[in-house]
Write a protein that holds these residues in place. Structure first.
Motif, PDB file in Angstrom:
ATOM      1  N   TRP A   1       0.973  -1.190   0.015  1.00 67.63           N
ATOM      2  CA  TRP A   1       0.096  -0.158   0.171  1.00 67.63           C
ATOM      3  C   TRP A   1       0.749   1.281  -0.070  1.00 67.63           C
ATOM      4  CZ3 TRP A   1      -0.352   3.549   4.047  1.00 67.63           C
ATOM      5  CH2 TRP A   1       0.407   3.442   5.118  1.00 67.63           C
ATOM      6  N   ALA A   2       1.992   1.212   0.317  1.00 65.66           N
ATOM      7  CA  ALA A   2       3.054   2.387   0.433  1.00 65.66           C
ATOM      8  C   ALA A   2       4.491   1.853   0.224  1.00 65.66           C
ATOM      9  CB  ALA A   2       2.722   3.172   1.697  1.00 65.66           C
ATOM     10  N   SER A   3       5.322   2.725   0.301  1.00 62.71           N
ATOM     11  CA  SER A   3       6.719   2.643   0.358  1.00 62.71           C
ATOM     12  C   SER A   3       7.103   2.644   1.862  1.00 62.71           C
ATOM     13  CB  SER A   3       7.533   3.530  -0.473  1.00 62.71           C
ATOM     14  OG  SER A   3       7.152   4.788   0.039  1.00 62.71           O
ATOM     15  N   SER A   4       8.365   2.598   2.172  1.00 67.14           N
ATOM     16  CA  SER A   4       8.680   2.583   3.527  1.00 67.14           C
ATOM     17  C   SER A   4       9.482   3.921   3.839  1.00 67.14           C
ATOM     18  CB  SER A   4       9.705   1.046   3.975  1.00 67.14           C
ATOM     19  OG  SER A   4       9.161   0.005   3.554  1.00 67.14           O
ATOM     20  N   LEU A   5       9.467   4.035   5.014  1.00 71.99           N
ATOM     21  CA  LEU A   5      10.155   5.332   5.472  1.00 71.99           C
ATOM     22  C   LEU A   5      11.491   4.799   5.940  1.00 71.99           C
ATOM     23  CD1 LEU A   5      10.278   7.997   6.694  1.00 71.99           C
ATOM     24  CD2 LEU A   5       9.610   7.274   9.065  1.00 71.99           C
ATOM     25  N   ILE A   6      12.333   5.516   5.231  1.00 73.75           N
ATOM     26  CA  ILE A   6      13.861   5.538   5.644  1.00 73.75           C
ATOM     27  C   ILE A   6      14.400   6.554   6.209  1.00 73.75           C
ATOM     28  CG2 ILE A   6      16.260   4.775   4.397  1.00 73.75           C
ATOM     29  CD1 ILE A   6      13.855   2.746   3.960  1.00 73.75           C
ATOM     30  N   SER A   7      14.443   6.623   7.594  1.00 74.03           N
ATOM     31  CA  SER A   7      14.888   7.960   8.474  1.00 74.03           C
ATOM     32  C   SER A   7      16.203   7.808   8.982  1.00 74.03           C
ATOM     33  CB  SER A   7      13.716   8.367   9.542  1.00 74.03           C
ATOM     34  OG  SER A   7      14.007   9.319  10.050  1.00 74.03           O
ATOM     35  N   PRO A   8      17.271   8.330   8.411  1.00 76.94           N
ATOM     36  CA  PRO A   8      18.670   8.216   8.897  1.00 76.94           C
ATOM     37  C   PRO A   8      18.808   8.712  10.460  1.00 76.94           C
ATOM     38  CG  PRO A   8      18.687   8.974   6.875  1.00 76.94           C
ATOM     39  CD  PRO A   8      17.266   8.929   7.295  1.00 76.94           C
ATOM     40  N   PRO A   9      19.483   8.377  11.319  1.00 75.33           N
ATOM     41  CA  PRO A   9      20.478   7.040  11.119  1.00 75.33           C
ATOM     42  C   PRO A   9      19.903   5.953  11.542  1.00 75.33           C
ATOM     43  CG  PRO A   9      20.729   8.191  13.302  1.00 75.33           C
ATOM     44  CD  PRO A   9      19.841   8.993  12.636  1.00 75.33           C
ATOM     45  N   ASP A  10      18.539   5.746  11.814  1.00 76.20           N
ATOM     46  CA  ASP A  10      17.996   4.586  11.940  1.00 76.20           C
ATOM     47  C   ASP A  10      17.661   3.686  10.729  1.00 76.20           C
ATOM     48  OD1 ASP A  10      17.764   4.925  14.853  1.00 76.20           O
ATOM     49  OD2 ASP A  10      16.352   6.146  14.144  1.00 76.20           O
TER      50      ASP A  10
ATOM     51  N   ASP B   1      18.737   3.547   6.253  1.00 76.53           N
ATOM     52  CA  ASP B   1      19.635   3.775   5.730  1.00 76.53           C
ATOM     53  C   ASP B   1      19.412   3.291   4.101  1.00 76.53           C
ATOM     54  OD1 ASP B   1      22.210   2.906   4.125  1.00 76.53           O
ATOM     55  OD2 ASP B   1      23.050   2.311   6.103  1.00 76.53           O
ATOM     56  N   MET B   2      19.443   4.426   3.223  1.00 69.46           N
ATOM     57  CA  MET B   2      18.839   3.998   2.092  1.00 69.46           C
ATOM     58  C   MET B   2      19.738   3.155   0.936  1.00 69.46           C
ATOM     59  SD  MET B   2      16.575   4.692  -0.147  1.00 69.46           S
ATOM     60  CE  MET B   2      15.725   6.108   0.397  1.00 69.46           C
ATOM     61  N   ALA B   3      21.226   3.042   1.303  1.00 72.90           N
ATOM     62  CA  ALA B   3      22.114   2.168   0.434  1.00 72.90           C
ATOM     63  C   ALA B   3      21.728   0.742   0.918  1.00 72.90           C
ATOM     64  CB  ALA B   3      23.442   2.495   0.939  1.00 72.90           C
TER      65      ALA B   3
ATOM     66  N   ARG C   1      12.399  13.013   5.327  1.00 75.74           N
ATOM     67  CA  ARG C   1      13.480  12.125   5.723  1.00 75.74           C
ATOM     68  C   ARG C   1      13.752  11.110   4.549  1.00 75.74           C
ATOM     69  NH1 ARG C   1      15.456  14.075  10.461  1.00 75.74           N
ATOM     70  NH2 ARG C   1      16.422  11.885  10.580  1.00 75.74           N
ATOM     71  N   ASN C   2      13.010  10.729   3.831  1.00 71.96           N
ATOM     72  CA  ASN C   2      13.263   9.949   2.797  1.00 71.96           C
ATOM     73  C   ASN C   2      14.273  10.428   1.851  1.00 71.96           C
ATOM     74  OD1 ASN C   2      12.079   7.517   3.357  1.00 71.96           O
ATOM     75  ND2 ASN C   2       9.865   8.324   2.286  1.00 71.96           N
ATOM     76  N   VAL C   3      14.067  11.759   1.475  1.00 70.25           N
ATOM     77  CA  VAL C   3      14.802  12.762   0.566  1.00 70.25           C
ATOM     78  C   VAL C   3      16.312  12.696   1.275  1.00 70.25           C
ATOM     79  CG1 VAL C   3      15.220  14.813  -0.127  1.00 70.25           C
ATOM     80  CG2 VAL C   3      13.105  13.911  -0.511  1.00 70.25           C
ATOM     81  N   LEU C   4      16.250  13.088   2.534  1.00 71.47           N
ATOM     82  CA  LEU C   4      17.552  13.138   3.288  1.00 71.47           C
ATOM     83  C   LEU C   4      18.311  11.745   3.210  1.00 71.47           C
ATOM     84  CD1 LEU C   4      19.452  14.883   5.038  1.00 71.47           C
ATOM     85  CD2 LEU C   4      18.184  14.100   6.951  1.00 71.47           C
ATOM     86  N   ALA C   5      17.768  10.816   3.431  1.00 72.36           N
ATOM     87  CA  ALA C   5      18.294   9.268   3.282  1.00 72.36           C
ATOM     88  C   ALA C   5      18.957   8.947   1.572  1.00 72.36           C
ATOM     89  CB  ALA C   5      17.187   8.090   3.628  1.00 72.36           C
ATOM     90  N   HIS C   6      18.216   9.709   0.740  1.00 72.11           N
ATOM     91  CA  HIS C   6      18.776   9.646  -0.552  1.00 72.11           C
ATOM     92  C   HIS C   6      20.035  10.549  -0.742  1.00 72.11           C
ATOM     93  CE1 HIS C   6      16.102   7.258  -3.191  1.00 72.11           C
ATOM     94  NE2 HIS C   6      14.838   7.857  -2.541  1.00 72.11           N
ATOM     95  N   LEU C   7      20.138  11.861  -0.102  1.00 69.68           N
ATOM     96  CA  LEU C   7      20.961  12.544   0.101  1.00 69.68           C
ATOM     97  C   LEU C   7      22.349  12.019   0.433  1.00 69.68           C
ATOM     98  CD1 LEU C   7      19.051  16.136   0.500  1.00 69.68           C
ATOM     99  CD2 LEU C   7      20.174  15.217  -1.740  1.00 69.68           C
TER     100      LEU C   7
END
Length: 299
Positions: free
Chosen positions: A175-184, A186-188, A266-272
């Motif tokens: 239903w949605a994509s996951s939240l990736i919120s650094p430092p918990d 990690d996009m890579a 937070r997702n954009v920040l994880a990408h950056l």
């Protein structure tokens, strides 16, 4: 899906929806009961809601006994009920580790420098009775439950393979994509974990939130493609001028409610942070929502 009502979602797997719907949890957290008879395993007992705990226990037949409680990751909507359920059933709690387990060296350096996460409620009090290892197998009825370490949403996140059924926690949902919120988050690591899940053939995916997914490979690939498209959008916007994650979110996310902008940032920040580690972007200050990022190749 109805909160508190047990549903048979696959052979040997029952699902109980917790009464905690929200913008971040969808209809609520899914608790799964694996197996039947003398030894059953509860996966993600959910939030600390007595109503939900009562529904879990009511689902069990009088002859059934919980032998293990597995937690995919230490967010409160998945882990907070584990101590209480353990006390009620005498079953030990298994997980990859506590809320800080499994962080990459980069995420740990960010945390040590004072960088803090945001978004979901991290369960800092969570302590499993036993730590699981990647690839470990647990006997569940007539089947084998395989532990798959999938860092990304959290460093200690695990998925579980029960035959060709994937219990994906919050790593992959329909239903949605996951939240990736650094430092918990990690996009890579998240992308690498998606690639790993794609190497297996799955007949069904049972996520931590939302309904079951039958076209598993297609969904996993769509999630990967979505993240790569977001990365391309970030790089395209930065080609015009340096920007902060908050600026990028406003320019990229046009169709989400304002209440979700903080999570999107937070997702954009994880990408950056991932792009900076790959030397595609640079920033002078500690990464944060208001840090200015610049492309390494602005021309």
């Amino acid at each position: 899906m109805q909160a508190g009502v047990a549903e048979q979602v696959a052979k040997g797997i029952r699902r109980i929806l917790a009464p905690n719907p929200s913008a971040m949890t969808g209809p609520g957290t899914n608790t799964y009961i694996l197996g039947h008879g003398a030894g059953v395993i509860v996966v993600d007992p959910g939030p600390a809601e007595e109503q939900h705990l009562a529904a879990i226990l009511a689902t069990l037949d009088p002859s059934e006994r919980v032998t293990a409680i597995l937690v995919t990751h230490a967010h409160k909507d998945h882990s907070a009920a584990a101590p209480r359920l353990s006390a009620l059933t005498a079953a030990p709690v298994f997980a990859f580790g506590d809320a800080l387990a499994g962080r990459s060296p980069l995420m740990q350096r960010l945390a040590d420098s004072g960088f803090v996460g945001g978004g979901e409620g991290v369960d800092l009090s969570f302590r499993p009775d036993r730590q699981l290892t990647d690839g470990e197998g647990l006997i569940c009825g007539d089947g084998l439950l395989r532990v798959i370490h999938t860092p990304g949403h959290m460093g200690g996140h695990i998925c579980l393979g029960f035959g060709d059924v994937l219990l994906s926690g919050d790593h992959a949902m329909g239903w949605a994509s996951s939240l990736i919120s650094p430092p918990d988050g990690d996009m890579a690591a998240y992308m690498a974990s998606l690639d790993r899940l794609l190497t297996r053939r799955w007949s069904l995916m049972l996520p931590g939130h939302g309904p079951a997914v039958t076209e598993v490979a297609a969904r996993l690939q769509a999630l990967s493609d979505h993240r790569r498209a977001r990365e391309a959008e970030v790089m395209a916007v930065l080609r015009a001028a340096p920007a902060t994650p908050a600026d990028l979110t406003r320019r990229i996310y046009h169709d989400i409610p304002a209440g979700l902008h903080a999570a999107a940032t937070r997702n954009v920040l994880a990408h950056l942070i991932d792009l900076a580690a790959r030397n595609a972007v640079i920033c002078r200050d500690l990464p944060g929502p208001d840090t200015i990022f610049t492309r390494s190749d602005p021309l």
